[in-house]
Design a protein around this motif. Structure first.
Motif: not given
Length: 315
Positions: A249-267
């Motif tokens: 959910l947090f890596y594949q769905v946002p496609r590892d976009s660096n612009s979304l780092f603050n809202v999609t990066t988890t442990i």
């Protein structure tokens, strides 16, 4: 009399044919847990070593030098540590609440349907997304949110609005991620609660109808109290994974976009990225912290439940 008691105790301690059958029945599961759950725990030692990948695994583990707690420092001293922990805990708190409230509500609604065929159809439709992988779902979402050919942008352009680069706009993604998590896991949670509702003795409802109870009163005083034990159990299990997130959910769905780092990066995403850079010790340290904190939170949640309602506690 004492001799008879002693003989009965000896008889009770004898190994019986039924014990052999039950042991053989449990043997495959026991072996599976030993091989895939207990033996891998030896790898915890990597979190305290400067692990280098060169040659065999065991030889690397023993030859690597001890690093103490240095592998843990990056998780807490990193500039992004607060963002990662905030995302992990924040999303999980929302998921825990919504993944109990919404499935329970829908299970109650479907449970009151008079048309059983319609109830089966709704249940199947809601359960189907659970079997889809995040890889497939991410491709479907890309078809909707792609900047050039996405369906969403084409609709916006037709309505006279400008196209939105969804994968560059962090403000939309908390809503997307919460919606996708609920949409995918809704069917599984609802099936658990529907099974509980189905197992409630129908005589309770018959007596309530004779007393003139409305559907809401039947739900409030019969269904929900009967479901309380299952709801609490699902809550405790969910709290135990509050330091874990769904990697897909947090890596594949946002496609590892660096612009979304603050809202999609988890442990979990951080652990994966650390593994890509070959810092196995740091990734192992982060996973070790997740396991310890998960164990503590599940024990804490169970302790709180036991203080409030001892009958609903898991242990």
């Amino acid at each position: 009399m004492n001799m008879k008691k002693a003989r009965s105790r000896r008889k009770g301690t004898r190994w019986r044919k039924q014990d052999t059958e039950l042991t053989l029945l449990a043997l495959p599961t026991t072996i599976w847990y030993i091989l895939f759950c207990f033996l891998p725990m030896f790898g915890i030692i990597i979190a305290f070593k400067d692990f280098k990948i060169s040659g065999g695994f065991l030889s690397n583990v023993f030859k690597s030098s001890w690093s103490g707690f240095k592998n843990f420092e990056f998780l807490f001293k990193s500039n992004d540590a607060w963002i990662i922990i905030r995302n992990t805990l924040g999303y999980n708190l929302i998921f825990i609440i919504l993944n109990i409230v919404i499935p329970v509500t829908l299970a109650l609604m479907i449970g009151h349907l008079h048309n059983r065929k319609a109830g089966k159809i709704y249940q199947t439709m809601m359960f189907l997304p659970y079997f889809l992988s995040w890889v497939v779902i991410s491709a479907v979402i890309w078809a909707f949110l792609s900047f050039d050919k996405g369906i969403a942008n084409q609709m916006l352009i037709q309505m006279g609005s400008e196209a939105v680069n969804w994968y560059m706009e962090p403000k939309y993604w908390p809503y997307f991620l919460v919606f996708m998590n609920i949409w995918k896991g809704l069917g599984y949670g609802m099936v658990v609660y529907l099974a509980t509702i189905t197992g409630i003795d129908s005589t309770y409802y018959e007596a309530a109808v004779i007393d003139g109870a409305s559907i809401w009163q039947q739900t409030k005083y019969i269904t929900l109290p009967m479901m309380k034990l299952v709801i609490v159990m699902m809550f405790i299990l969910a709290v135990g994974r509050i330091f874990y997130t769904d990697f897909g959910l947090f890596y594949q769905v946002p496609r590892d976009s660096n612009s979304l780092f603050n809202v999609t990066t988890t442990i979990d995403v951080l652990v994966y990225k650390q593994l890509k850079t070959a810092t196995v010790g740091m990734a192992s340290a982060a996973a070790f912290v997740q396991s310890v904190m998960g164990c503590l939170t599940i024990l804490l949640a169970n302790w709180i439940v036991r203080r409030i309602d001892p009958d609903s506690a898991m242990m």
